[in-house]
Design a protein around this motif. Structure first.
Motif, PDB file in Angstrom:
ATOM      1  N   ILE A  59      25.604  36.343  -3.625  1.00 38.76           N
ATOM      2  CA  ILE A  59      26.648  35.311  -3.439  1.00 38.76           C
ATOM      3  C   ILE A  59      27.797  35.811  -2.564  1.00 38.76           C
ATOM      4  N   PHE A  60      27.645  36.989  -1.958  1.00 40.84           N
ATOM      5  CA  PHE A  60      28.718  37.524  -1.113  1.00 40.84           C
ATOM      6  C   PHE A  60      28.262  37.568   0.343  1.00 40.84           C
ATOM      7  N   GLU A  61      28.905  36.737   1.152  1.00 42.35           N
ATOM      8  CA  GLU A  61      28.541  36.627   2.573  1.00 42.35           C
ATOM      9  C   GLU A  61      29.597  37.300   3.445  1.00 42.35           C
ATOM     10  N   TRP A 115      29.106  31.503  -8.800  1.00 36.74           N
ATOM     11  CA  TRP A 115      28.996  30.598  -7.649  1.00 36.74           C
ATOM     12  C   TRP A 115      29.419  29.186  -8.050  1.00 36.74           C
ATOM     13  N   THR A 116      28.922  28.676  -9.185  1.00 26.52           N
ATOM     14  CA  THR A 116      29.246  27.321  -9.636  1.00 26.52           C
ATOM     15  C   THR A 116      30.756  27.142  -9.799  1.00 26.52           C
ATOM     16  N   ASP A 136      39.089  27.339  -0.669  1.00 22.74           N
ATOM     17  CA  ASP A 136      39.036  28.654  -0.025  1.00 22.74           C
ATOM     18  C   ASP A 136      38.202  29.585  -0.910  1.00 22.74           C
ATOM     19  N   ARG A 137      37.041  29.979  -0.410  1.00 24.07           N
ATOM     20  CA  ARG A 137      36.157  30.834  -1.207  1.00 24.07           C
ATOM     21  C   ARG A 137      36.219  32.292  -0.754  1.00 24.07           C
ATOM     22  N   SER A 138      37.349  32.673  -0.189  1.00 24.55           N
ATOM     23  CA  SER A 138      37.512  34.065   0.258  1.00 24.55           C
ATOM     24  C   SER A 138      37.469  35.014  -0.938  1.00 24.55           C
ATOM     25  N   ALA A 139      36.882  36.159  -0.697  1.00 25.82           N
ATOM     26  CA  ALA A 139      36.775  37.178  -1.752  1.00 25.82           C
ATOM     27  C   ALA A 139      36.674  38.542  -1.096  1.00 25.82           C
ATOM     28  N   GLU A 155      26.390  30.077  -2.008  1.00 26.00           N
ATOM     29  CA  GLU A 155      25.225  29.852  -2.871  1.00 26.00           C
ATOM     30  C   GLU A 155      24.278  31.050  -2.720  1.00 26.00           C
ATOM     31  N   PRO A 156      23.677  31.527  -3.831  1.00 30.79           N
ATOM     32  CA  PRO A 156      22.871  32.756  -3.755  1.00 30.79           C
ATOM     33  C   PRO A 156      21.786  32.707  -2.672  1.00 30.79           C
ATOM     34  N   ARG A 157      21.700  33.807  -1.895  1.00 28.19           N
ATOM     35  CA  ARG A 157      20.676  33.958  -0.843  1.00 28.19           C
ATOM     36  C   ARG A 157      20.288  35.421  -0.743  1.00 28.19           C
TER      37      ARG A 157
END
Ligand code: ITT
Ligand code: NA
Length: 209
Positions: free
Chosen positions: A173-175, A91-92, A99-102, A161-163
């Motif tokens: 960390i994957f939304e 995450w850091t 772009d945080r696409s994954a 961010e972890p949830r």
């Protein structure tokens, strides 16, 4: 009996939630993971080794998290990266990205020693992997490689961010559509996850093989 060969309890839990508790038994065996940029040859090679070990039909599940801006890192190295730097630091590393696409990807490899070959009309002949494509050793290529059937699934998402406290691995960390995989039940996650999609393809084929 069908055996889901994995050292990962989370994978087994999801497979059983999808296929049924009695449909699949867990087999804890750490098969050889060959080095490759792709999940397919890793899963196929592992399924052959697992079948030789177990002697009954097996499924091997190779999966990973692919971050677009990092050209797919950690991908096939996801387990190593989870064990070394951990998901908090993934995450850091991702936080500064515009772009945080994954995506998560999963490849299931089924091997029963060749029994499914007897099927009068095998589906997806092209999915059958030859020794050359699996990185099998020269020795193994000389002998006839065991047929393996592959099923893949992928799901797009965003690194956050972890949830959440459910799931396993990178789930916090994957939304996907505003919810992290760790905020879902196994059933909710299966309904849209990479593994759920691969399991759906497998189940459809397995019933009619
Ligand atoms: P086996 O090889 O014994 O099945 P493993 O955990 O080592 O178990 P992989 O080699 O496929 O599995 O590594 C996959 C990595 O990706 C590992 O770090 C997992 O925690 C992670 N991963 C796989 N599927 C996931 C999922 O649905 N949600 C979150 N993380 C996942
Ligand atoms: Na592994």
């Amino acid at each position: 009996m069908l055996h889901y060969v994995t050292t990962n309890d989370g994978k087994l839990r999801e497979a059983r939630a999808y296929l049924g508790e009695d449909a699949v038994s867990g087999y804890n065996f750490d098969y050889t993971e060959i080095q490759s940029h792709d999940l397919e040859p890793i899963a196929a090679y592992g399924a052959r080794e697992a079948y030789r070990q177990v002697g009954e039909p097996v499924i091997v599940d190779d999966a990973g998290l692919f971050i677009d801006e990092f050209d797919g890192f950690p991908g096939p190295y996801s387990a190593f990266v989870e064990d070394t730097i951990g998901i908090e630091r993934v995450w850091t590393l991702s936080e500064p990205l515009a772009d945080r696409s994954a995506s998560f990807r999963c490849v299931l490899a089924y091997c029963d020693g060749g029994a499914f070959k007897a099927s009068p009309d095998p589906i997806d002949r092209d999915d059958r992997v030859t020794a050359a494509a699996t990185g099998a050793t020269a020795d193994e290529e000389e002998s006839q490689p065991l047929p393996v059937k592959l099923f893949s699934g992928a799901v797009p998402g965003t690194i956050v961010e972890p949830r959440g406290s459910g799931g396993f691995g990178y789930d916090p960390i994957f939304e996907h559509d505003g919810t992290t995989f760790a905020e879902m039940t196994a059933e909710e996650k299966n309904a849209l996850s990479h593994r759920g999609r691969a399991l759906a393809k497998f189940a459809e084929w397995f019933e009619t093989r």
